[in-house]
Design a protein around this motif. Structure first.
Motif, PDB file in Angstrom:
ATOM      1  N   PHE A  93      28.934  50.695  69.011  1.00  0.00           N
ATOM      2  CA  PHE A  93      29.794  50.982  67.860  1.00  0.00           C
ATOM      3  C   PHE A  93      30.477  52.331  68.023  1.00  0.00           C
ATOM      4  O   PHE A  93      31.692  52.459  67.788  1.00  0.00           O
ATOM      5  N   MET A  94      29.721  53.339  68.451  1.00  0.00           N
ATOM      6  CA  MET A  94      30.309  54.664  68.646  1.00  0.00           C
ATOM      7  C   MET A  94      31.331  54.643  69.783  1.00  0.00           C
ATOM      8  O   MET A  94      32.382  55.293  69.698  1.00  0.00           O
ATOM      9  N   GLY A  95      31.033  53.905  70.846  1.00  0.00           N
ATOM     10  CA  GLY A  95      31.976  53.802  71.953  1.00  0.00           C
ATOM     11  C   GLY A  95      33.268  53.127  71.541  1.00  0.00           C
ATOM     12  O   GLY A  95      34.369  53.571  71.900  1.00  0.00           O
ATOM     13  N   ALA A  96      33.149  52.026  70.763  1.00  0.00           N
ATOM     14  CA  ALA A  96      34.346  51.308  70.298  1.00  0.00           C
ATOM     15  C   ALA A  96      35.163  52.172  69.351  1.00  0.00           C
ATOM     16  O   ALA A  96      36.401  52.198  69.418  1.00  0.00           O
ATOM     17  N   LEU A  97      34.479  52.903  68.455  1.00  0.00           N
ATOM     18  CA  LEU A  97      35.191  53.787  67.532  1.00  0.00           C
ATOM     19  C   LEU A  97      35.868  54.926  68.296  1.00  0.00           C
ATOM     20  O   LEU A  97      37.008  55.302  67.996  1.00  0.00           O
ATOM     21  N   GLY A  98      35.160  55.469  69.303  1.00  0.00           N
ATOM     22  CA  GLY A  98      35.766  56.512  70.130  1.00  0.00           C
ATOM     23  C   GLY A  98      37.017  56.011  70.847  1.00  0.00           C
ATOM     24  O   GLY A  98      38.029  56.719  70.923  1.00  0.00           O
ATOM     25  N   LEU A  99      36.965  54.783  71.360  1.00  0.00           N
ATOM     26  CA  LEU A  99      38.130  54.181  72.021  1.00  0.00           C
ATOM     27  C   LEU A  99      39.268  53.981  71.032  1.00  0.00           C
ATOM     28  O   LEU A  99      40.439  54.217  71.360  1.00  0.00           O
ATOM     29  N   PHE A 100      38.923  53.584  69.812  1.00  0.00           N
ATOM     30  CA  PHE A 100      39.949  53.396  68.784  1.00  0.00           C
ATOM     31  C   PHE A 100      40.629  54.725  68.454  1.00  0.00           C
ATOM     32  O   PHE A 100      41.862  54.788  68.318  1.00  0.00           O
ATOM     33  N   LEU A 101      39.847  55.787  68.320  1.00  0.00           N
ATOM     34  CA  LEU A 101      40.422  57.095  67.995  1.00  0.00           C
ATOM     35  C   LEU A 101      41.277  57.621  69.146  1.00  0.00           C
ATOM     36  O   LEU A 101      42.340  58.210  68.922  1.00  0.00           O
ATOM     37  N   LEU A 102      40.817  57.427  70.384  1.00  0.00           N
ATOM     38  CA  LEU A 102      41.608  57.851  71.540  1.00  0.00           C
ATOM     39  C   LEU A 102      42.944  57.106  71.577  1.00  0.00           C
ATOM     40  O   LEU A 102      44.008  57.722  71.791  1.00  0.00           O
ATOM     41  N   SER A 103      42.904  55.802  71.347  1.00  0.00           N
ATOM     42  CA  SER A 103      44.149  55.025  71.358  1.00  0.00           C
ATOM     43  C   SER A 103      45.035  55.382  70.164  1.00  0.00           C
ATOM     44  O   SER A 103      46.268  55.293  70.257  1.00  0.00           O
ATOM     45  N   SER A 104      44.437  55.797  69.040  1.00  0.00           N
ATOM     46  CA  SER A 104      45.229  56.271  67.898  1.00  0.00           C
ATOM     47  C   SER A 104      45.971  57.555  68.257  1.00  0.00           C
ATOM     48  O   SER A 104      47.158  57.725  67.939  1.00  0.00           O
ATOM     49  N   LEU A 105      45.252  58.466  68.923  1.00  0.00           N
ATOM     50  CA  LEU A 105      45.882  59.714  69.366  1.00  0.00           C
ATOM     51  C   LEU A 105      47.034  59.431  70.327  1.00  0.00           C
ATOM     52  O   LEU A 105      48.138  59.990  70.194  1.00  0.00           O
ATOM     53  N   LEU A 106      46.788  58.540  71.285  1.00  0.00           N
ATOM     54  CA  LEU A 106      47.819  58.197  72.260  1.00  0.00           C
ATOM     55  C   LEU A 106      49.011  57.500  71.594  1.00  0.00           C
ATOM     56  O   LEU A 106      50.165  57.738  71.968  1.00  0.00           O
ATOM     57  N   SER A 107      48.728  56.651  70.589  1.00  0.00           N
ATOM     58  CA  SER A 107      49.817  55.991  69.868  1.00  0.00           C
ATOM     59  C   SER A 107      50.693  57.016  69.155  1.00  0.00           C
ATOM     60  O   SER A 107      51.925  56.903  69.149  1.00  0.00           O
ATOM     61  N   GLY A 108      50.051  58.018  68.564  1.00  0.00           N
ATOM     62  CA  GLY A 108      50.808  59.076  67.887  1.00  0.00           C
ATOM     63  C   GLY A 108      51.614  59.936  68.840  1.00  0.00           C
ATOM     64  O   GLY A 108      52.612  60.549  68.441  1.00  0.00           O
ATOM     65  N   LEU A 109      51.185  59.980  70.103  1.00  0.00           N
ATOM     66  CA  LEU A 109      51.888  60.772  71.117  1.00  0.00           C
ATOM     67  C   LEU A 109      52.847  59.918  71.952  1.00  0.00           C
ATOM     68  O   LEU A 109      53.427  60.422  72.918  1.00  0.00           O
ATOM     69  N   ALA A 110      52.980  58.646  71.608  1.00  0.00           N
ATOM     70  CA  ALA A 110      53.811  57.727  72.398  1.00  0.00           C
ATOM     71  C   ALA A 110      55.224  58.262  72.569  1.00  0.00           C
ATOM     72  O   ALA A 110      55.810  58.816  71.636  1.00  0.00           O
ATOM     73  N   TRP A 111      55.789  58.093  73.773  1.00  0.00           N
ATOM     74  CA  TRP A 111      57.106  58.647  74.098  1.00  0.00           C
ATOM     75  C   TRP A 111      58.230  57.616  74.010  1.00  0.00           C
ATOM     76  O   TRP A 111      59.391  57.975  74.002  1.00  0.00           O
ATOM     77  N   ASP A 112      57.846  56.320  73.949  1.00  0.00           N
ATOM     78  CA  ASP A 112      58.850  55.277  73.754  1.00  0.00           C
ATOM     79  C   ASP A 112      58.167  54.040  73.192  1.00  0.00           C
ATOM     80  O   ASP A 112      56.944  54.019  73.010  1.00  0.00           O
ATOM     81  N   ILE A 113      58.938  53.001  72.935  1.00  0.00           N
ATOM     82  CA  ILE A 113      58.387  51.815  72.290  1.00  0.00           C
ATOM     83  C   ILE A 113      57.381  51.100  73.185  1.00  0.00           C
ATOM     84  O   ILE A 113      56.375  50.568  72.708  1.00  0.00           O
ATOM     85  N   ARG A 114      57.617  51.103  74.513  1.00  0.00           N
ATOM     86  CA  ARG A 114      56.704  50.409  75.421  1.00  0.00           C
ATOM     87  C   ARG A 114      55.340  51.083  75.460  1.00  0.00           C
ATOM     88  O   ARG A 114      54.297  50.413  75.473  1.00  0.00           O
ATOM     89  N   SER A 115      55.326  52.410  75.482  1.00  0.00           N
ATOM     90  CA  SER A 115      54.037  53.120  75.467  1.00  0.00           C
ATOM     91  C   SER A 115      53.326  52.913  74.137  1.00  0.00           C
ATOM     92  O   SER A 115      52.107  52.768  74.089  1.00  0.00           O
ATOM     93  N   LEU A 116      54.088  52.872  73.049  1.00  0.00           N
ATOM     94  CA  LEU A 116      53.471  52.632  71.735  1.00  0.00           C
ATOM     95  C   LEU A 116      52.813  51.261  71.699  1.00  0.00           C
ATOM     96  O   LEU A 116      51.673  51.113  71.228  1.00  0.00           O
ATOM     97  N   ILE A 117      53.496  50.241  72.190  1.00  0.00           N
ATOM     98  CA  ILE A 117      52.928  48.889  72.197  1.00  0.00           C
ATOM     99  C   ILE A 117      51.662  48.846  73.047  1.00  0.00           C
ATOM    100  O   ILE A 117      50.653  48.240  72.665  1.00  0.00           O
ATOM    101  N   ALA A 118      51.694  49.504  74.229  1.00  0.00           N
ATOM    102  CA  ALA A 118      50.523  49.513  75.107  1.00  0.00           C
ATOM    103  C   ALA A 118      49.318  50.152  74.428  1.00  0.00           C
ATOM    104  O   ALA A 118      48.191  49.632  74.493  1.00  0.00           O
TER     105      ALA A 118
END
Length: 477
Positions: A93-118
């Protein structure tokens, strides 16, 4: 009096034993960790139009930020069943939540639409691991006699997501940059991770020798993903042939899984033996119908407020609050009653209340503003999902809990996707070839709500086969 397995009652007294404080604490910490993914889906949904303009792309392309998330979520769910069997539940559960938070951070830092979708796909995969793991851990900690009340706690993020998410998303798009749609997850998730590290006990693996059931995972992931993607394509592309083909692929994958499970029996990811339980089978069907009849209208309601009542997105979201209040108001009582009298006689009256709360929408027009109807509908909806979820675990062995969590989560996702797609299609077809007048638009939404009512009425049939602890109690006295 009580008996091992089902809870047998001598009488129905809601003032009986309280939940152990330790279990309540565990549940609340896990629920806090589940809030970010539940909020995130609806936060982003309301911002799709604005993001389309910001990234200068077509709406269909931008929609992949939502579709990719949902698709990855559906594919991830089968993996959670093996993970919770093989490894420590707390770490998963902690690992999945950590992955979710990391991907949230990366989504907020996305540089274009393709990176946001990924990054959104990565978010969806993490979310697909979180909820089945949460329910498995809760059921293992609860014991049969506490399932209803604990499921009412677990249901908090399910209630808050669709209600609060659009409001937060609308406010962010109005006052902040779009990147905060994803950054908003970080503080809540970090606090949840710290509490889990300090306060959450270890949830030992159910079977450390469990092997990865690749055929089962792939077939179930394909089934879930193709059904969800197929109905999404139909909803977005006016009965797209591609969408129908995806649904057929999902159906073939499901048939292949059934044949595979018949051959492998107990080794299958979701053994067909689970469906020998009358209440599990009834819960399984009920969850699909409930997902259809409750999640579908959750799509229609904001559109109804905007297109019929001419409200803006934030005001439309605020109009959903009475429904959420109704769901929260009955949550505790519903949980207690489920533990005392069984799911059947909680779900049947709740279906009736939901029907009464939805029926007026078949007649409402742009001048209607009866908030009490929204509240009544919320009270009914809140009394359906919690008891049905609880009943799906009644009588199961410890090793079957993770299997049931995977099965129920898959069918909920598919039911919700079908509900949204079919009701959107009904509204679209009702408007096809007609002038866009207030009367015609209102009539189209009326047709959508009537369709949801028909599915809710159908849910009465499986509800008749849910657990009834009152008759059991009488027989044991």
């Amino acid at each position: 009096m009580y008996c091992k397995g089902d809870v047998y009652l001598k009488d129905v007294d809601l003032k009986k034993e309280k939940l152990p404080k330790g279990i309540i604490g565990i549940s609340l910490i896990l629920v806090l960790g589940a809030l970010p993914p539940m909020l995130d889906a609806t936060i982003v949904n309301i911002a799709v139009n604005d993001l389309t303009k910001l990234f200068s792309v077509t709406f269909a392309f931008m929609q992949w930020a939502v579709t990719g998330y949902t698709l990855a979520l559906g594919i991830a769910v089968p993996f959670s069943g093996w993970l919770i069997q093989k490894f420590n539940g707390k770490k998963i559960f902690m690992g999945a939540l950590g992955l979710f938070l990391l991907s949230s951070l990366l989504s907020g830092l996305a540089w274009d639409i393709r990176s946001l979708i990924a990054f959104r796909v990565l978010q969806g995969f993490a979310s697909g691991l979180l909820i089945p793991t949460l329910t498995t851990m809760i059921v293992r900690a609860a014991g049969a006699e506490n399932l209803g009340r604990l499921m009412s706690i677990v249901g908090i993020p399910i209630v808050f997501g669709p209600i609060v998410g659009p409001i937060i998303g609308g406010l962010i798009m109005k006052h902040l940059t779009w990147r905060w749609l994803f950054f908003v997850n970080l503080p809540v998730g970090i606090i949840a991770l710290l509490l889990m590290q300090w306060k959450l006990p270890e949830f030992e693996a159910g079977d450390t020798g469990a092997r990865m059931d690749w055929p089962g995972i792939l077939l179930l992931g394909l089934t879930s993903g193709m059904f969800i993607f197929g109905v999404t394509e139909i909803k977005g592309a006016d009965h797209s042939i591609a969408g129908v083909l995806f649904i057929l692929t999902g159906a073939l994958s499901l048939a292949a899984y059934v044949l595979y499970a018949l051959r492998t029996k107990e080794k299958a990811l979701i053994p067909l033996k689970l469906f020998r339980s009358k209440n599990f089978s009834a819960s399984f069907i009920s969850l699909f119908l409930a997902g259809f009849a409750t999640n579908g209208p959750m799509l229609l309601l904001p559109m109804f407020f905007q297109n019929v009542r001419s409200l803006d997105s934030i005001t439309s979201a605020l109009w959903l609050i009475p429904q959420g209040a109704g769901m929260l108001a009955t949550r505790s009582l519903v949980g207690k009653l489920t533990d005392r009298i069984g799911a059947r006689f909680v779900v049947l009256p709740s279906i009736a209340v939901t029907i009464l709360g939805t029926l007026p929408f078949a007649f409402f027009d742009m001048g209607t503003s009866h908030w009490f109807i929204w509240l009544l509908r919320g009270m009914g909806v809140g009394g359906v999902t919690i008891p049905v979820m609880s009943d799906s675990y009644v009588g199961l062995e410890k090793g079957q809990i993770a299997q049931a969590s995977v099965a129920t989560r898959i069918i909920q996702n598919i039911g919700a996707a079908f509900g949204s797609a079919i009701l959107a299609t009904v509204v679209s077809n009702s408007l096809s070839g007609k002038a866009v007048t207030a009367a015609n638009v209102s009539g189209a939404y009326h047709a959508g709500f009537i369709t949801s009512l028909l599915f809710m009425m159908t849910a009465i049939i499986p509800a008749l086969f849910l657990t009834n602890k009152i008759n059991t109690a009488d027989k044991t006295n």
